[in-house]
Motif scaffolding. Structure first.
Motif, PDB file in Angstrom:
ATOM      1  N   THR A 193       0.821  -1.220   0.000  1.00 39.92           N
ATOM      2  CA  THR A 193       0.000   0.000   0.000  1.00 39.92           C
ATOM      3  C   THR A 193       0.849   1.260   0.000  1.00 39.92           C
ATOM      4  O   THR A 193       0.303   2.361   0.012  1.00 39.92           O
ATOM      5  N   HIS A 194       2.163   1.086   0.046  1.00 38.91           N
ATOM      6  CA  HIS A 194       3.046   2.247   0.092  1.00 38.91           C
ATOM      7  C   HIS A 194       4.281   1.977  -0.771  1.00 38.91           C
ATOM      8  O   HIS A 194       4.810   0.874  -0.735  1.00 38.91           O
ATOM      9  N   VAL A 195       4.663   2.973  -1.513  1.00 37.95           N
ATOM     10  CA  VAL A 195       5.862   2.851  -2.344  1.00 37.95           C
ATOM     11  C   VAL A 195       6.806   3.992  -2.022  1.00 37.95           C
ATOM     12  O   VAL A 195       6.375   5.145  -1.900  1.00 37.95           O
ATOM     13  N   LYS A 196       8.079   3.656  -1.856  1.00 33.11           N
ATOM     14  CA  LYS A 196       9.094   4.685  -1.623  1.00 33.11           C
ATOM     15  C   LYS A 196       9.985   4.775  -2.856  1.00 33.11           C
ATOM     16  O   LYS A 196      10.479   3.752  -3.343  1.00 33.11           O
ATOM     17  N   VAL A 197      10.129   5.971  -3.354  1.00 34.79           N
ATOM     18  CA  VAL A 197      10.876   6.183  -4.591  1.00 34.79           C
ATOM     19  C   VAL A 197      12.353   6.383  -4.270  1.00 34.79           C
ATOM     20  O   VAL A 197      12.707   7.253  -3.471  1.00 34.79           O
ATOM     21  N   ALA A 198      13.201   5.564  -4.895  1.00 31.22           N
ATOM     22  CA  ALA A 198      14.653   5.727  -4.730  1.00 31.22           C
ATOM     23  C   ALA A 198      15.088   6.895  -5.617  1.00 31.22           C
ATOM     24  O   ALA A 198      15.557   6.720  -6.735  1.00 31.22           O
ATOM     25  N   ARG A 199      14.884   8.085  -5.069  1.00 30.89           N
ATOM     26  CA  ARG A 199      15.026   9.307  -5.871  1.00 30.89           C
ATOM     27  C   ARG A 199      16.466   9.506  -6.361  1.00 30.89           C
ATOM     28  O   ARG A 199      16.685  10.005  -7.457  1.00 30.89           O
ATOM     29  N   GLY A 200      17.432   9.093  -5.535  1.00 36.32           N
ATOM     30  CA  GLY A 200      18.822   9.280  -5.949  1.00 36.32           C
ATOM     31  C   GLY A 200      19.142   8.491  -7.216  1.00 36.32           C
ATOM     32  O   GLY A 200      19.727   9.016  -8.170  1.00 36.32           O
ATOM     33  N   LEU A 201      18.740   7.222  -7.238  1.00 32.06           N
ATOM     34  CA  LEU A 201      18.973   6.412  -8.436  1.00 32.06           C
ATOM     35  C   LEU A 201      18.135   6.918  -9.599  1.00 32.06           C
ATOM     36  O   LEU A 201      18.591   6.958 -10.742  1.00 32.06           O
ATOM     37  N   MET A 202      16.904   7.311  -9.296  1.00 32.83           N
ATOM     38  CA  MET A 202      16.024   7.827 -10.363  1.00 32.83           C
ATOM     39  C   MET A 202      16.660   9.040 -11.036  1.00 32.83           C
ATOM     40  O   MET A 202      16.644   9.170 -12.261  1.00 32.83           O
TER      41      MET A 202
END
Lengths: 433, 93
Positions: free
Chosen positions: A209-218
């Protein structure tokens, strides 16, 4: 060698009417067909026994369509290092044979060994579905060992449903695999085992129900990839999935996970391919004077450049003087990356989603297309762009690529990941229609 | 990593690179120094090594002799055989 070899060996059962045909990548041992591991060293090698996963597939009545071309020992970027040649699609893009066969509907699924993310990248580029299951839940007995501490049997197909169908057959304990988990844990990856766990309220069976975005890799990917990620975030949000970013400390660890994985992978590869010395298996040189010359000429003539790089790097990181700062360090960083994942999963659950699980969202590769010229210009892409797949490889967590993006979940969340990915693939299907 | 050290590494691993490959390999190793420096920046002072990604226990079983493969099957794996044995290159002059 020439381009576009898809099957190394092809069986007559290919595309039976109404059947579900499965290709096996060339790291999976079969008795009726050669297993070359994409290498001249093993070209034509026939095993005395079959991999456990092949036995399971045959017992379940599946047709084996053939042995699918892969990069040498399966750890390259997109199959470019295969002794049998790379695969180029109609648009001139580098793809894997697995992706091409699935795209052409020549097979319905391909089962192989995920060493360094090649098929995850290919699935991302081709809009297919790829699962690297939780480590230890699918037997590796009878696969050519390359980087044993992180590699897993993988499944690529055109849909999440097809991946689950194959996973239902493959997941299970195997006494012959020393890293195989207990049967009760392996069963968590099957449809039946998952349904039972849902009824029992087991944590791993809770929906994501929750997603955390790996913003650094993105942010290390190109504009098209970032756009694809943003579209996935929007789709997930619109379906009620909570979306936040990973902590900066996690991003910092993800940024070095592939450096640690490269060390572990090459060290293990170096030891595993030591058995290929030109005598007991496969290729041996014709002209030699001494046994040492036989070994050296055989290995030099049979291994491709990238394999030689991995062997020498693996040897160097294990050498006296480097062991502490390389191999030992990589093992400690593996623990830190694992703990970072655990922290992210726990934080997601405490952010108003206690009943659900959390997954990490990240790209599978940095661009949306690659050419042969890209890997010729930089033969080490496999050691650089694996930054997107290494966090899952080094921790043994399940990773699912679907809709072009990658989701990494807690151990045993494989089925929950597949169900979450239905949202992403349904969106893709809608756009194509 | 210099060329002499690389030659030693090649010998250890029973490989013989061409001079061009050696140049490329030396550049590869030079780039890895930066990787190792990045890893050194991560504080692992109180971190235990993680060898296995899942908790593992040593699995033991009875040591029961068996004959899983026939002599014929095993000989079929040999490049050459003679009188029921593998034929290997002469290693003693």
């Amino acid at each position: 060698m020439s381009e576009n070899t898809l099957f190394i060996t092809e069986n007559s059962c290919k595309k039976t009417e109404g059947g579900f045909d499965i290709g096996l990548d060339d790291l999976v041992l079969t008795q009726d067909a050669a297993t070359s591991a994409g290498s001249k060293m093993l070209a034509g090698f026939k095993s005395l026994f079959e991999a456990r996963i092949v036995e399971r597939l045959r017992e379940a009545g599946y047709d084996i369509a053939g042995k699918v071309n892969i990069g040498e020992f399966g750890f390259d970027f997109l199959g470019e290092s295969s002794y049998f040649g790379p695969v180029i699609d109609a648009d001139g893009h580098l793809v894997t044979a697995t992706a091409k066969l699935l795209g052409d509907s020549s097979v319905d699924a391909v089962v192989g060994l995920d060493v360094n993310g090649a098929q995850a990248r290919a699935a991302s580029l081709s809009g297919q579905v790829h699962l690297k299951p939780t480590y230890g839940c699918v037997s590796r007995f009878g696969t050519v060992a390359i980087a044993c501490s992180g590699e897993t049997v993988d499944i690529t197909a055109r849909s999440t449903k097809d991946v689950q169908q194959v996973l239902d057959v493959l997941a299970g304990h195997d006494d012959a695999d020393g890293t195989s988990l207990p049967a009760s844990e392996c069963a968590r990856l099957t449809t039946a085992g998952f349904a039972e766990a849902v009824g029992a309220g087991e944590a791993f069976a809770a929906p994501i129900t929750h997603v955390k975005v790996a913003r650094g890799l993105m942010n290390s990917a190109d504009a098209d990839t970032k756009q694809l990620m943003e579209a996935a975030i929007q789709t997930l949000s619109s379906e009620g999935i909570g979306v936040t970013d990973t902590a900066s400390e996690t991003d910092d660890l993800f940024a070095v996970a592939n450096l640690a994985w490269n060390i572990l992978m090459c060290a293990e590869l170096c030891n595993n391919v030591n058995r290929f010395e030109g005598m007991k298996y496969g290729y041996h040189t014709e002209k030699y004077q001494t046994i040492d010359e036989l070994y050296t000429k055989s290995r030099t003539e049979a291994f491709g450049y990238l394999t030689k790089v991995a062997i020498l790097y693996g040897s160097e990181v294990l050498a006296t003087g480097n062991y502490e700062r390389c191999y030992d360090k990589a093992l400690r960083i593996r623990r830190l990356v694992s703990e970072a994942f655990a922290s992210e999963f726990a934080q997601g659950a405490s952010a108003g989603n206690a009943a659900g699980q959390t997954a990490i969202l990240l790209p599978a590769c940095a661009k949306r297309a690659y050419s042969l010229a890209d890997v010729e210009a930089n033969p080490y892409l496999a050691f650089e762009e694996n930054r997107f797949t290494a966090p899952a490889a080094i921790t043994g967590l399940p990773a699912l690529t679907a809709g072009g993006v990658q989701l990494v979940g807690p151990a045993f969340s494989d089925v929950a990941l597949l169900r979450l990915a239905d949202i992403l693939t349904a969106d893709c299907a809608g756009k194509e229609a | 990593m210099d060329r002499d050290a690389l030659l030693g590494l090649e010998s250890l691993n029973q490989l013989a690179l061409t001079p061009e490959e050696q140049d490329e390999m030396l550049a590869f190793f030079a780039a890895r120094e930066a990787d190792w420096e990045s890893l050194a920046q991560v504080d692992t002072a109180n971190v235990e090594r993680m060898v296995h990604v899942r908790p593992m226990v040593n699995v033991l079983r009875e040591d029961v002799p068996s004959q899983p493969f026939s002599r014929e099957d095993l000989l079929a794996q040999a490049p050459e055989s003679m009188d029921g044995y593998w034929q290997v290159p002469r290693v003693l002059q």
